[in-house]
Design an enzyme around this catalytic site. Structure first.
Site, PDB file in Angstrom:
ATOM      1  N   HIS A 118       0.842  -1.203   0.000  1.00  0.00           N
ATOM      2  CA  HIS A 118       0.000   0.000   0.000  1.00  0.00           C
ATOM      3  C   HIS A 118       0.870   1.243   0.000  1.00  0.00           C
ATOM      4  O   HIS A 118       1.939   1.272   0.619  1.00  0.00           O
ATOM      5  CB  HIS A 118      -1.002   0.001   1.154  1.00  0.00           C
ATOM      6  N   ASP A 120      -0.197   4.360   0.919  1.00  0.00           N
ATOM      7  CA  ASP A 120      -0.501   5.369   1.936  1.00  0.00           C
ATOM      8  C   ASP A 120       0.245   5.073   3.229  1.00  0.00           C
ATOM      9  O   ASP A 120       0.699   3.946   3.461  1.00  0.00           O
ATOM     10  CB  ASP A 120      -2.016   5.462   2.193  1.00  0.00           C
ATOM     11  N   ASP A 151       6.471   0.554   6.610  1.00  0.00           N
ATOM     12  CA  ASP A 151       5.024   0.350   6.432  1.00  0.00           C
ATOM     13  C   ASP A 151       4.501   1.375   5.449  1.00  0.00           C
ATOM     14  O   ASP A 151       4.058   2.433   5.841  1.00  0.00           O
ATOM     15  CB  ASP A 151       4.315   0.450   7.785  1.00  0.00           C
ATOM     16  N   GLU A 185      -5.124   1.781   2.549  1.00  0.00           N
ATOM     17  CA  GLU A 185      -5.076   0.618   3.443  1.00  0.00           C
ATOM     18  C   GLU A 185      -5.242   1.028   4.901  1.00  0.00           C
ATOM     19  O   GLU A 185      -5.926   0.364   5.679  1.00  0.00           O
ATOM     20  CB  GLU A 185      -3.734  -0.117   3.265  1.00  0.00           C
ATOM     21  N   GLU A 186      -4.637   2.147   5.245  1.00  0.00           N
ATOM     22  CA  GLU A 186      -4.632   2.568   6.653  1.00  0.00           C
ATOM     23  C   GLU A 186      -6.011   3.020   7.129  1.00  0.00           C
ATOM     24  O   GLU A 186      -6.211   3.224   8.323  1.00  0.00           O
ATOM     25  CB  GLU A 186      -3.596   3.686   6.879  1.00  0.00           C
ATOM     26  N   ASP A 212       1.058 -10.224   0.666  1.00  0.00           N
ATOM     27  CA  ASP A 212       0.872  -8.863   1.176  1.00  0.00           C
ATOM     28  C   ASP A 212       1.735  -8.690   2.426  1.00  0.00           C
ATOM     29  O   ASP A 212       2.411  -9.621   2.872  1.00  0.00           O
ATOM     30  CB  ASP A 212      -0.624  -8.642   1.507  1.00  0.00           C
ATOM     31  N   HIS A 457       4.321   2.764  12.704  1.00  0.00           N
ATOM     32  CA  HIS A 457       3.278   3.764  13.020  1.00  0.00           C
ATOM     33  C   HIS A 457       3.749   4.743  14.099  1.00  0.00           C
ATOM     34  O   HIS A 457       2.949   5.506  14.635  1.00  0.00           O
ATOM     35  CB  HIS A 457       1.952   3.120  13.484  1.00  0.00           C
TER      36      HIS A 457
HETATM   37 ZN   LIG Z   1       0.813  -1.439   6.342  1.00  0.00          ZN
END
Ligand SMILES: [Zn+2]
Length: 484
Positions: A118, A120, A151, A185-186, A212, A457
């Site tokens: 992803h 984003d 990520d 995705e987030e 994934d 994150h």
């Molecule tokens: Zn992720």
């Protein structure tokens, strides 16, 4: 009496013998393959990841904050930086910013594969706490820094680099390869992965496997394990959120009734916390113990080899190890919102709590609802599902070609690395692909350890330059290995 003693002794010896036989016949199941030669990764590949990190493709919780210009810049980045992919692969765009590329294989008898990532990233909560600008893509101490490094931009860019590299060498796959990059995705994937998966399903695509994000190569994160362990997620947990409300008489705080809305709700939530759903060793955990047990020290090996006997002990070890350990063996209960009251001397008539449950395979959102009602057992507490709810994914097999190819590729690229399946405790975009393939695996090729696990994150997210290079090698080798 003596006879009884002897019988008991014989029984104990037999039992110990049984445990030991099971333990010593619990031998390694790790695949043995040679490492492949490391292909040279040009510096320009590193620069392209830095460029990608500088684009602020942030998914915010509120839609008004969404900055479409950044996603447009990312579209241009894809077009300009990957000219072979842009000109040679079929390209479909969903909701303007999610991308699906199709690299047509020469043999239509072979099922395609889907490589996902992803584009984003999550917002920066405390920019002043970062030691670098989170969107600078700075390189320092042999690491690339910035939001999205682990990520999940290194993975998206790693896949693109591998494909571009193979295209430049005129590699023609026999098996069709899809590259699927969602842009939301987030925040659930509704505009990206959901639409891409629907499109593939409507095209009649049945993928050999889908890869994934999810797990990575753990370094000293599994107690008692010295070597690196690459964990491959073969399932992910579901998520159910329930809103609990209580409506009752209020009044003045000088003369409170025996129970108020706040009391009733507080009691209900503490009952829920005290009575979680039953812990279990799910299929992914069984696979984990099968693959890693033989590599462990005697005590763990004996416990995993005789897990029917030691089940209670294994579960309680996980429950007490950490929040993440507990999450691997049960549906978790997390109160996330608790509110009621407006003034210090007014008893409120209304109180509300929201509780998020992450559901283990084998249980469902409906099971959670029934459990909550049974445990609380108080008609004054009203329950309803709230927000986004999903059951756990299916468990993908460990004996599929897809698992074998991923497993082999890890072993060929990463030295002295053990592999094992496991349960992903967070959610990924791949959960939307269950009708595209029954072989969905969740693994990204980088090392996760004490140094970077909290940056996910969080603050100071970074990846080793060498890890990023190996990620490109991994995806390149994976495509070559799947091509048969
Ligand atoms: Zn992720």
């Amino acid at each position: 009496m003596k006879k009884l003693g002897l019988t008991l002794l014989a029984f104990i010896l037999l039992f110990v013998g049984f445990l030991l036989v099971k333990t010593f016949t619990f031998t390694s199941r790790q695949l043995q393959v040679d490492l492949v030669e490391k292909v040279i990764i040009p510096d320009s590949a590193i620069e392209r990841l830095q460029k990608a990190l500088r684009i602020k493709t942030i998914s915010f919780e509120t839609e008004e904050d969404f900055d479409s210009t950044q996603f447009e810049v990312f579209n241009q980045f894809l077009k300009n930086q990957y000219p072979s992919i842009d000109s040679l692969l079929d390209h479909k765009v969903f909701s303007k910013y999610s991308h699906l590329y199709k690299w047509q294989g020469s043999n239509s008898q072979l099922k395609p594969i889907v490589l996902m990532g992803h584009i984003d990233v999550v917002p920066i909560a405390s920019p002043d706490k970062w030691s670098v600008d989170p969107f600078s893509g700075e390189i320092k101490d042999g690491k690339i820094w910035g939001r999205g490094t682990i990520d999940d931009k290194f993975s998206v860019i790693g896949i693109l680099e591998a494909v571009e590299m193979l295209l430049k060498y005129n590699f023609q796959p026999e098996r069709t390869i899809y590259l699927s990059f969602g842009h939301d995705e987030e925040v659930g994937g509704e505009r990206g992965a959901v639409l891409i998966a629907d499109y593939l399903k409507n095209q009649g695509v049945e993928a050999e496997f889908v890869l994934d994000e999810g797990y990575a190569i753990t370094q000293k994160l599994i107690p008692g394990m010295e070597p690196d362990v690459a964990m491959i997620g073969i399932a992910e947990k579901g998520s159910a959120t329930i809103e609990f409300t209580v409506d009752m008489e209020g009044g003045h705080s000088s003369q409170p009734a025996k129970e108020t809305a706040i009391d009733v709700l507080a009691n209900a939530i503490s009952k829920l916390k005290a009575n979680p759903l039953e812990a279990t060793l799910s299929a992914p955990m069984q696979g984990f113990m099968d693959q890693l047990g033989p590599e462990m020290g005697f005590v763990n090996k004996m416990a995993f080899a005789n897990r029917n006997i030691f089940k209670g002990m294994i579960i309680s070890t996980y429950e007490n190890a950490s929040g993440a350990g507990n999450a691997l063996v049960r549906t978790t209960t997390s109160p996330t919102i608790f509110e009621g009251g407006i003034k210090e001397n007014v008893i409120p008539t209304y109180a509300r709590a929201v509780v998020n449950f992450r559901i283990i395979p084998g249980q469902t959102a409906d099971d959670v609802m029934v459990h909550a009602k049974t445990v609380i057992n108080d008609e004054r507490v009203k329950h309803k599902f709230y927000g986004f709810n999903t059951n756990p994914s299916a468990v993908s097999p460990m004996d599929s070609d897809g698992y074998n190819v991923i497993n082999r590729t890890i072993k060929e690229v990463f030295e002295n690395t053990l592999t094992a399946p496991n349960l992903v405790i967070a959610a990924t975009d791949s959960r939307h692909f269950d009708e595209v393939s029954s072989n969905i695996y969740r693994f990204v090729p980088y090392h996760i350890n004490e140094d970077n696990i909290t940056t996910f994150h969080g603050i100071d997210e970074h990846i080793l330059v060498d890890d990023y290079k190996d990620a490109i090698r991994f995806y390149r080798q994976l495509i070559l290995n799947s091509n048969q």
